[in-house]
Design a protein around this motif. Structure first.
Motif, PDB file in Angstrom:
ATOM      1  N   ILE A 258       4.233 -18.406 -10.666  1.00 50.24           N
ATOM      2  CA  ILE A 258       5.542 -18.466 -10.015  1.00 50.24           C
ATOM      3  C   ILE A 258       5.643 -17.368  -8.946  1.00 50.24           C
ATOM      4  CG2 ILE A 258       8.029 -18.169 -10.404  1.00 50.24           C
ATOM      5  CD1 ILE A 258       7.426 -19.366 -13.264  1.00 50.24           C
ATOM      6  N   LEU A 259       5.219 -16.170  -9.341  1.00 48.90           N
ATOM      7  CA  LEU A 259       5.247 -15.025  -8.431  1.00 48.90           C
ATOM      8  C   LEU A 259       4.447 -15.328  -7.163  1.00 48.90           C
ATOM      9  CD1 LEU A 259       6.500 -12.217  -9.010  1.00 48.90           C
ATOM     10  CD2 LEU A 259       4.196 -11.412  -9.473  1.00 48.90           C
ATOM     11  N   TYR A 260       3.252 -15.900  -7.367  1.00 50.68           N
ATOM     12  CA  TYR A 260       2.369 -16.217  -6.251  1.00 50.68           C
ATOM     13  C   TYR A 260       3.030 -17.224  -5.322  1.00 50.68           C
ATOM     14  CZ  TYR A 260      -1.885 -17.596  -3.772  1.00 50.68           C
ATOM     15  OH  TYR A 260      -2.823 -17.862  -2.815  1.00 50.68           O
ATOM     16  N   GLY A 261       3.684 -18.234  -5.929  1.00 54.63           N
ATOM     17  CA  GLY A 261       4.407 -19.229  -5.137  1.00 54.63           C
ATOM     18  C   GLY A 261       5.467 -18.555  -4.274  1.00 54.63           C
ATOM     19  N   ARG A 262       6.173 -17.597  -4.862  1.00 52.90           N
ATOM     20  CA  ARG A 262       7.219 -16.906  -4.093  1.00 52.90           C
ATOM     21  C   ARG A 262       6.616 -16.089  -2.964  1.00 52.90           C
ATOM     22  NH1 ARG A 262      10.531 -14.724  -8.750  1.00 52.90           N
ATOM     23  NH2 ARG A 262      11.313 -16.670  -9.625  1.00 52.90           N
ATOM     24  N   TYR A 263       5.503 -15.411  -3.267  1.00 54.00           N
ATOM     25  CA  TYR A 263       4.853 -14.624  -2.216  1.00 54.00           C
ATOM     26  C   TYR A 263       4.339 -15.529  -1.093  1.00 54.00           C
ATOM     27  CZ  TYR A 263       4.856 -10.114  -4.653  1.00 54.00           C
ATOM     28  OH  TYR A 263       5.211  -8.947  -5.239  1.00 54.00           O
ATOM     29  N   GLN A 264       3.991 -16.773  -1.440  1.00 52.21           N
ATOM     30  CA  GLN A 264       3.520 -17.690  -0.411  1.00 52.21           C
ATOM     31  C   GLN A 264       4.648 -18.027   0.560  1.00 52.21           C
ATOM     32  OE1 GLN A 264       0.246 -18.814   0.178  1.00 52.21           O
ATOM     33  NE2 GLN A 264       0.046 -17.046  -1.168  1.00 52.21           N
ATOM     34  N   GLN A 265       5.877 -18.096   0.014  1.00 48.46           N
ATOM     35  CA  GLN A 265       7.052 -18.364   0.855  1.00 48.46           C
ATOM     36  C   GLN A 265       7.317 -17.162   1.754  1.00 48.46           C
ATOM     37  OE1 GLN A 265       9.336 -21.286   0.189  1.00 48.46           O
ATOM     38  NE2 GLN A 265       7.412 -21.931  -0.725  1.00 48.46           N
ATOM     39  N   ASN A 266       7.061 -15.992   1.202  1.00 48.09           N
ATOM     40  CA  ASN A 266       7.465 -14.764   1.867  1.00 48.09           C
ATOM     41  C   ASN A 266       6.291 -13.790   1.766  1.00 48.09           C
ATOM     42  OD1 ASN A 266       8.884 -12.763   3.022  1.00 48.09           O
ATOM     43  ND2 ASN A 266      10.311 -12.449   1.310  1.00 48.09           N
ATOM     44  N   LYS A 267       5.308 -14.014   2.652  1.00 50.32           N
ATOM     45  CA  LYS A 267       4.042 -13.294   2.497  1.00 50.32           C
ATOM     46  C   LYS A 267       4.208 -11.799   2.766  1.00 50.32           C
ATOM     47  CE  LYS A 267       0.817 -17.001   3.173  1.00 50.32           C
ATOM     48  NZ  LYS A 267      -0.509 -17.377   3.588  1.00 50.32           N
ATOM     49  N   PRO A 268       3.515 -10.977   1.950  1.00 51.12           N
ATOM     50  CA  PRO A 268       3.575  -9.540   2.189  1.00 51.12           C
ATOM     51  C   PRO A 268       2.936  -9.219   3.542  1.00 51.12           C
ATOM     52  CG  PRO A 268       2.285 -10.058   0.205  1.00 51.12           C
ATOM     53  CD  PRO A 268       2.646 -11.350   0.828  1.00 51.12           C
ATOM     54  N   GLN A 269       3.339  -8.131   4.104  1.00 51.24           N
ATOM     55  CA  GLN A 269       2.816  -7.730   5.404  1.00 51.24           C
ATOM     56  C   GLN A 269       1.318  -7.470   5.313  1.00 51.24           C
ATOM     57  OE1 GLN A 269       4.731  -4.292   7.018  1.00 51.24           O
ATOM     58  NE2 GLN A 269       3.818  -4.670   9.017  1.00 51.24           N
ATOM     59  N   VAL A 270       0.585  -7.900   6.364  1.00 47.02           N
ATOM     60  CA  VAL A 270      -0.861  -7.695   6.370  1.00 47.02           C
ATOM     61  C   VAL A 270      -1.144  -6.229   6.673  1.00 47.02           C
ATOM     62  CG1 VAL A 270      -3.001  -8.312   7.521  1.00 47.02           C
ATOM     63  CG2 VAL A 270      -1.283 -10.064   7.087  1.00 47.02           C
ATOM     64  N   PRO A 271      -1.909  -5.582   5.779  1.00 52.90           N
ATOM     65  CA  PRO A 271      -2.209  -4.167   6.009  1.00 52.90           C
ATOM     66  C   PRO A 271      -3.153  -4.003   7.203  1.00 52.90           C
ATOM     67  CG  PRO A 271      -2.884  -4.893   3.806  1.00 52.90           C
ATOM     68  CD  PRO A 271      -2.532  -6.102   4.579  1.00 52.90           C
ATOM     69  N   PRO A 272      -3.146  -2.843   7.843  1.00 50.72           N
ATOM     70  CA  PRO A 272      -4.054  -2.608   8.978  1.00 50.72           C
ATOM     71  C   PRO A 272      -5.476  -2.419   8.477  1.00 50.72           C
ATOM     72  CG  PRO A 272      -2.840  -0.632   8.453  1.00 50.72           C
ATOM     73  CD  PRO A 272      -2.311  -1.689   7.541  1.00 50.72           C
ATOM     74  N   PRO A 273      -6.479  -2.578   9.344  1.00 44.22           N
ATOM     75  CA  PRO A 273      -7.873  -2.325   8.938  1.00 44.22           C
ATOM     76  C   PRO A 273      -7.998  -0.916   8.402  1.00 44.22           C
ATOM     77  CG  PRO A 273      -7.789  -3.291  11.134  1.00 44.22           C
ATOM     78  CD  PRO A 273      -6.373  -2.993  10.744  1.00 44.22           C
ATOM     79  N   CYS A 274      -8.830  -0.738   7.376  1.00 46.00           N
ATOM     80  CA  CYS A 274      -8.846   0.566   6.721  1.00 46.00           C
ATOM     81  C   CYS A 274      -9.926   1.511   7.223  1.00 46.00           C
ATOM     82  CB  CYS A 274      -8.914   0.390   5.212  1.00 46.00           C
ATOM     83  SG  CYS A 274      -9.689  -1.109   4.675  1.00 46.00           S
ATOM     84  N   ILE A 275     -11.043   0.963   7.744  1.00 47.25           N
ATOM     85  CA  ILE A 275     -12.048   1.918   8.247  1.00 47.25           C
ATOM     86  C   ILE A 275     -12.269   1.682   9.734  1.00 47.25           C
ATOM     87  CG2 ILE A 275     -13.593   2.907   6.505  1.00 47.25           C
ATOM     88  CD1 ILE A 275     -14.988   0.185   6.400  1.00 47.25           C
ATOM     89  N   ASP A 276     -12.623   2.754  10.402  1.00 46.16           N
ATOM     90  CA  ASP A 276     -12.914   2.664  11.830  1.00 46.16           C
ATOM     91  C   ASP A 276     -14.336   2.161  11.977  1.00 46.16           C
ATOM     92  OD1 ASP A 276     -13.115   2.848  14.481  1.00 46.16           O
ATOM     93  OD2 ASP A 276     -13.079   5.051  14.587  1.00 46.16           O
ATOM     94  N   LYS A 277     -14.465   0.874  12.297  1.00 46.21           N
ATOM     95  CA  LYS A 277     -15.792   0.267  12.305  1.00 46.21           C
ATOM     96  C   LYS A 277     -16.575   0.593  13.574  1.00 46.21           C
ATOM     97  CE  LYS A 277     -15.046  -2.997   8.831  1.00 46.21           C
ATOM     98  NZ  LYS A 277     -15.299  -4.315   8.318  1.00 46.21           N
ATOM     99  N   ALA A 278     -15.902   1.172  14.559  1.00 47.28           N
ATOM    100  CA  ALA A 278     -16.618   1.490  15.793  1.00 47.28           C
ATOM    101  C   ALA A 278     -17.762   2.474  15.529  1.00 47.28           C
ATOM    102  CB  ALA A 278     -15.648   2.080  16.815  1.00 47.28           C
TER     103      ALA A 278
END
Lengths: 285, 380
Positions: A258-278
């Motif tokens: 149920i929780l997952y279904g709700r998150y699908q309606q209202n997706k959490p914000q996408v986090p920024p990339p975590c490592i500097d791949k350059a």
């Protein structure tokens, strides 16, 4: 520092080169089917005369060299079962590679691959594919990549994937899947169909949610699931604190569905990339 | 001579209520099936000549001063206007007409009124027609809980009228239970399977000793070579045990063909299977672990003895580490393929072994990251 390094690579390292030739000659003499050419300063296959005619070899190890180009004729070594090209400077692979009939283990980790050649998924019996530490993402895999049905281990750690195709379900024999330190935002629910999976490495990605189907994966004393270093939604993070088996049980629960279904309606914000791949050594400079 | 009004001329004819007020009228009107009946009342003879007036029953004329009964335009001698059954004058002037004949209330009931299927009395008023009988509303009740069904509706369940609730209850109780092939009753306890059907065990006796059977009875093929359902016979457990037929550890049925003996039990050849893939071994080698049997592949897959490099069953000593196993001669660094032994120190990278030399050749950036992660892991 860097100037000094360049100077060294400009002067042919005769001692190491002769060693490579010596290994080849020795192997030919005693008909040794396993060739160890790791860390011999090899920059090109041209430094290995006659190698592509040694039809009997079953293993070729060329890790820790400076190889940039893999010749298409390498595929003539039709008895090759293990090909190890780890830690080289390979930017591109020949199309012919995927036709190698006996190749079971292919190690291309720590190279500079930005893409895979067309038809790369055609290896008939490939079991272990190591592509760790390259520059690959979901757009640069070959179209038929997930036809590698015989694969039991797939290493894709330290690459640039944001998504994984739902075609991953075709890899029915997969026991090990490493996606550590990519930029993965979302996983396909089809990973839950990989019934033989016993190692799943998801550390250091940009995941917030897991599809409930992941809960279908069998948790035994032989299985390893790594979830750290993601920006999990609180309920997942809480379960993870208690332990992986708690999380897996939670994913199976009606509550999470149920929780997952709700998150699908209202997706959490996408986090920024975590490592500097350059800074990655796999980037072409 | 003028015809006289019957009402005027017959002071002993009782003064009637309007027949529309009678119970019977309401009942008949309510029951449209009782068609053909008319409710009549004494009427008044209109102005017509006494000469051409004849009694409807005896077809004789009327005396000038005689009381004449007029009923819906038909005229009667007073003594002719009687019940067609008992020839008595209608009590209170009430009669019932059926197929052109008039009956007093009692005889009409006797001849035509429905009898209640429960109490046997005539049904006056509302008639419940159900289960091929007539009922008083108060007599037609659920056979289980005895609530009145007239207004609730009912369900026929095995020849019994039940309210919806009781029906649902009984249905739920019967759910998942076998029905005896012989008596068609529900089998509450364990059924006896015989020649492909299920029965109450007590319908049968042991072929050997004649004792009445219970659910532990065994079906035995009496003559080999006959189809399973043709020649079978039933034995009680005692007699069956004396016959010495082994019982399959999987299906608990007797084994009459080849017997496999393993794990301290007997098995049908096709029932001795791998605990993982459930494929029969058919004489192939099996591996035992914790009281279960496995095929070679699944034993090693489950208990970790397939080599990571060659994917073959590990013969002899195995290296087990990093959630994997290796053959003695396949345990090597995953980067340079150099053989390692128990004493070799190695690093773990994605649960693969990496020798120290190779680890030192990793890109600095990667090594730093792995170092940090390792330190973080140590802390937790």
């Amino acid at each position: 520092m860097s100037a000094e390094g360049q100077v060294v690579s400009c002067i042919p390292n005769t001692s190491k080169m002769s060693k490579a030739k010596k290994v080849l000659e020795e192997a030919r003499e005693i008909q040794n089917p396993e060739l160890d050419l790791a860390d011999k300063g090899i920059a090109s296959f041209e430094e290995l005369p006659g190698l592509l005619n040694m039809m009997n070899i079953t293993r070729l190890t060329l890790s820790h060299n400076k190889i940039k180009v893999v010749p298409p004729a390498l595929a003539n070594l039709t008895n090759l079962e293990i090909l190890n090209l780890a830690n080289n400077n390979i930017e591109e692979l020949p199309l012919s590679l995927s036709s190698m009939p006996k190749l079971r283990i292919l190690n291309l980790s720590i190279n500079r691959l930005y893409s895979l050649p067309r038809g790369f998924g055609a290896f008939p019996i490939l079991e272990v594919l190591d592509l760790t530490y390259n520059n690959l993402n979901e757009k640069t895999l070959s179209g038929n990549f997930f036809q590698l049905e015989t694969l039991r281990a797939l290493y894709l750690g330290d690459n640039d994937f944001e998504y994984i195709s739902d075609e991953i379900k075709n890899l029915k024999n997969l026991q090990i899947l490493v996606l550590r330190e990519n930029d993965i935002i979302e996983l396909p629910k089809e990973i839950g169909e990989l019934v033989r999976l016993r190692e799943l490495h998801l550390q250091g990605n940009r995941l917030t949610l897991l599809p409930p189907e992941i809960g279908n994966l069998e948790v035994t004393n032989k299985s390893v699931f790594k979830f750290e270093g993601n920006d999990w939604v609180t309920p997942i993070a809480d379960q993870l604190q208690l332990g992986v088996s708690h999380l897996m049980d939670f994913l199976k629960s009606e509550t999470y569905r149920i929780l997952y279904g709700r998150y699908q309606q209202n997706k959490p914000q996408v986090p920024p990339p975590c490592i500097d791949k350059a800074k990655k050594a796999s980037r072409i400079r | 001579m003028f015809p006289v009004n019957t009402q005027d001329l017959s002071p002993d004819v009782p003064n009637l209520k309007p027949f529309m007020a009678s119970d019977l009228y309401h009942r008949r009107m309510a029951n449209s099936k009782a068609g053909g009946l008319k409710y009549l009342q004494y009427g008044v003879v209109g102005s017509m000549s006494l000469n051409n007036m004849l009694c409807t029953r005896c077809c004789e004329g009327f005396e000038p001063n005689e009381k004449i009964v007029n009923s819906a335009g038909e005229l009667w001698h007073q003594e002719c206007f009687v019940c067609a059954q008992c020839f008595q004058v209608f009590k209170d002037g009430i009669f019932f007409e059926f197929e052109g004949r008039k009956y007093c209330e009692h005889d009409f009931h006797v001849l035509f009124a429905p009898c209640c299927g429960k109490c046997g009395e005539f049904v006056i008023g509302r008639v419940i027609k159900a289960m091929n009988a007539n009922w008083h509303p108060g007599c037609f009740r659920c056979e289980n809980c005895h609530t009145e069904l007239a207004d609730l509706g009912f369900i026929k369940n095995g020849g019994r009228a039940l309210c919806h609730e009781c029906n649902a209850k009984l249905k739920a109780e019967g759910l998942g239970k076998y029905v005896c092939y012989k008596c068609h009753g529900i089998i509450d306890d364990q059924p006896l399977k015989f020649r492909g059907e299920v029965y109450h065990p007590y319908h049968f006796n042991c072929t050997q000793c004649g004792i009445e059977l219970d659910e532990n009875a065994r079906e035995v093929r009496s003559r080999p070579g006959f189809a399973a359902n043709d020649m079978n016979e039933l034995y009680c457990l005692r007699c069956h045990d004396k016959m010495g037929i082994p019982i399959c550890g999987a299906c608990r049925r007797p084994i009459e063909e080849r017997v496999v003996t393993a794990l301290g039990k007997h098995w049908h050849v096709e029932h001795f299977v791998c605990a993982k893939c459930e494929k029969p071994f058919f004489g192939h080698r099996h591996y035992e672990k914790k009281g279960l049997a496995y095929c070679e592949i699944h034993y090693h897959q489950l208990f970790g003895n397939l080599c990571f490099v060659c994917n073959q069953v590990i013969a002899g000593d195995a290296f087990t580490s990093l959630n994997k196993a290796w053959c003695h001669h396949h345990f090597a660094c995953s980067m340079c393929d150099q053989k390692m032994n128990q004493k070799t120190k190695f690093y773990e990278f994605d649960l693969k072994p990496v020798c120290k030399k190779c680890y030192e050749k990793f890109p600095n950036e990667l090594r730093r990251r792995l170092g940090k992660q390792h330190a973080a892991q140590q802390r937790t």
